[in-house]
Design an enzyme around this catalytic site. Structure first.
Site, mmCIF file in Angstrom:
data_model
loop_
_atom_site.group_PDB
_atom_site.id
_atom_site.type_symbol
_atom_site.label_atom_id
_atom_site.label_comp_id
_atom_site.label_asym_id
_atom_site.label_seq_id
_atom_site.Cartn_x
_atom_site.Cartn_y
_atom_site.Cartn_z
ATOM 1 N N HIS A 38 16.986 -1.098 74.466
ATOM 2 C CA HIS A 38 16.430 -0.237 73.418
ATOM 3 C C HIS A 38 15.854 1.047 73.993
ATOM 4 O O HIS A 38 16.074 2.134 73.457
ATOM 5 C CB HIS A 38 15.333 -0.979 72.648
ATOM 6 C CG HIS A 38 15.836 -2.024 71.713
ATOM 7 N ND1 HIS A 38 15.010 -2.790 70.924
ATOM 8 C CD2 HIS A 38 17.096 -2.444 71.436
ATOM 9 C CE1 HIS A 38 15.724 -3.625 70.205
ATOM 10 N NE2 HIS A 38 16.993 -3.437 70.506
ATOM 11 N N LYS B 127 13.954 -4.169 66.210
ATOM 12 C CA LYS B 127 12.773 -4.831 66.746
ATOM 13 C C LYS B 127 13.201 -5.910 67.737
ATOM 14 O O LYS B 127 14.318 -6.418 67.609
ATOM 15 C CB LYS B 127 11.960 -5.432 65.598
ATOM 16 C CG LYS B 127 12.603 -6.695 65.011
ATOM 17 C CD LYS B 127 12.031 -7.108 63.711
ATOM 18 C CE LYS B 127 12.669 -6.342 62.588
ATOM 19 N NZ LYS B 127 14.123 -6.561 62.471
ATOM 20 N N ARG C 83 29.517 0.021 75.151
ATOM 21 C CA ARG C 83 29.795 0.300 76.565
ATOM 22 C C ARG C 83 31.276 0.136 76.872
ATOM 23 O O ARG C 83 31.751 0.612 77.903
ATOM 24 C CB ARG C 83 28.969 -0.630 77.445
ATOM 25 C CG ARG C 83 27.477 -0.337 77.423
ATOM 26 C CD ARG C 83 26.703 -1.398 78.174
ATOM 27 N NE ARG C 83 26.865 -2.716 77.561
ATOM 28 C CZ ARG C 83 26.398 -3.846 78.060
ATOM 29 N NH1 ARG C 83 25.745 -3.831 79.211
ATOM 30 N NH2 ARG C 83 26.573 -4.995 77.433
#
Length: 332
Positions: A83, A101, A41
């Site tokens: 995610h 994950k 970002r």
């Protein structure tokens, strides 16, 4: 997807934290892999990461990475809460995705991403290295072949002590903090690899002052009567071991069951047999990259070793556990 067979596969990396660093380091040992770009970002963070690892291109936003025509596949290493948005953006741009994950914050988000990948016929895989670990796969083969008879119980624990600090990602509800999503995903995934999805879920948790779980214990009931006793913790040191108990023996994993160095098979009436797995290469993330690349070269949109249905089943169980313990994340 058209198979990529005539050139190296070009990777992009979304995020610049510790796990992104480990993944990039491991890619160096994967034949045919090239790290083409990184995105963050903040443009300065991406540039610093690129310079540190010799990556040709740095992008100051996920959108710029998604628009990079030279990137074949992207590793999503952002916090859990990002995610869904990051992976959705990449899939819509036609990029193959390997997402860390836990796959998303909840099953609804995961189902949306799987549906999108299937609709676009674009590759998508959760970075569940446990399912790719050769030692774990050997354990699953022995269980499937009846080496310990009918499985009755799976036990697994993963935890350590982490000081409760407001704003730290492990304790921050805004980024999906707590023991369950960060650590509990491992014992749940391990149990479901062996037993499938449970048909009953019970859970107890100690919630932190910030509203996420500091410790969660789970009792899963599976079709046929097998059970799984699982735990995860941010306030207690755990052995990180697992045990699979059957009608004719058991398998013991003394440490790091999610990527173990070996295990011991105890057959009823026989001497214990100790198995040692192959030496780990790097941090272990190369297993994930190699499977993704194998699929891309074969034109496959889903890995048979980490299938979408398994990812969705784990997310359903995690949702059920949170429902029973009262953990909610902002926006849910």
């Amino acid at each position: 997807m058209q198979p990529i067979t005539d050139r190296p596969i070009r990777w992009g990396v979304l995020a610049t934290g510790g796990i992104a660093t480990a993944f990039v380091e491991d890619l160096a040992a994967v034949p045919g892999a090239e790290v083409h770009a990184v995105a963050s970002r903040r443009a300065d963070s991406a540039r610093a990461f690129a310079d540190r690892h010799g990556i040709p291109h740095a992008h100051g936003s996920p959108a710029d990475l998604a628009a990079d025509p030279e990137v074949d596949v992207v590793y999503v290493a952002t916090p859990h809460s990002a995610h869904h948005a990051g992976t959705k953006l990449l899939l819509e741009a036609g990029k193959a995705v390997l997402c860390e994950k836990p796959f998303t914050l909840n099953h609804g988000q995961a189902a949306e991403l799987v549906s999108l990948a299937r609709k676009r016929e674009t590759f998508l895989m959760e970075a569940m290295w446990t399912y790719l670990d050769p030692t774990v796969r050997r354990i699953a083969e022995l269980v499937a072949d009846g080496a310990i008879g009918e499985v009755r119980t799976v036990q697994a624990e993963f935890g350590f002590v982490e000081a409760e600090v407001p704003g730290h990602r492990l304790w921050d509800p805004a980024v999906g903090g707590g023991a369950l999503l960060d650590l509990g995903v491992y014992p749940v995934a391990f149990a479901q690899l062996l037993l499938g999805e449970p048909d009953s879920v019970q859970a107890l948790a100690r919630l932190s002052s910030l509203g996420v779980d500091a410790r969660t214990s789970m009792l899963l009931g599976h079709p046929g009567g097998a059970t799984a006793l699982l735990s995860c913790s941010l306030d207690a040191e755990c052995a990180q071991r697992a045990s699979i108990q059957g009608s004719a023996g058991r398998i013991e994993i003394d440490r790091d069951f999610f990527h173990p160095a070996g295990f011991t098979l105890h057959r009823a009436g026989a001497e214990p047999e100790t198995f040692r797995g192959p030496a780990k290469v790097g941090h272990g993330y190369g297993l994930e990259a190699a499977e993704v690349m194998r699929c891309l070269r074969a034109g496959e949109t889903e890995s048979p070793l980490v299938p979408h249905d398994s990812t969705l089943a784990v997310m359903r169980t995690l949702d059920a556990v949170r429902e029973r313990t009262g953990v909610r994340y902002p926006g849910e």
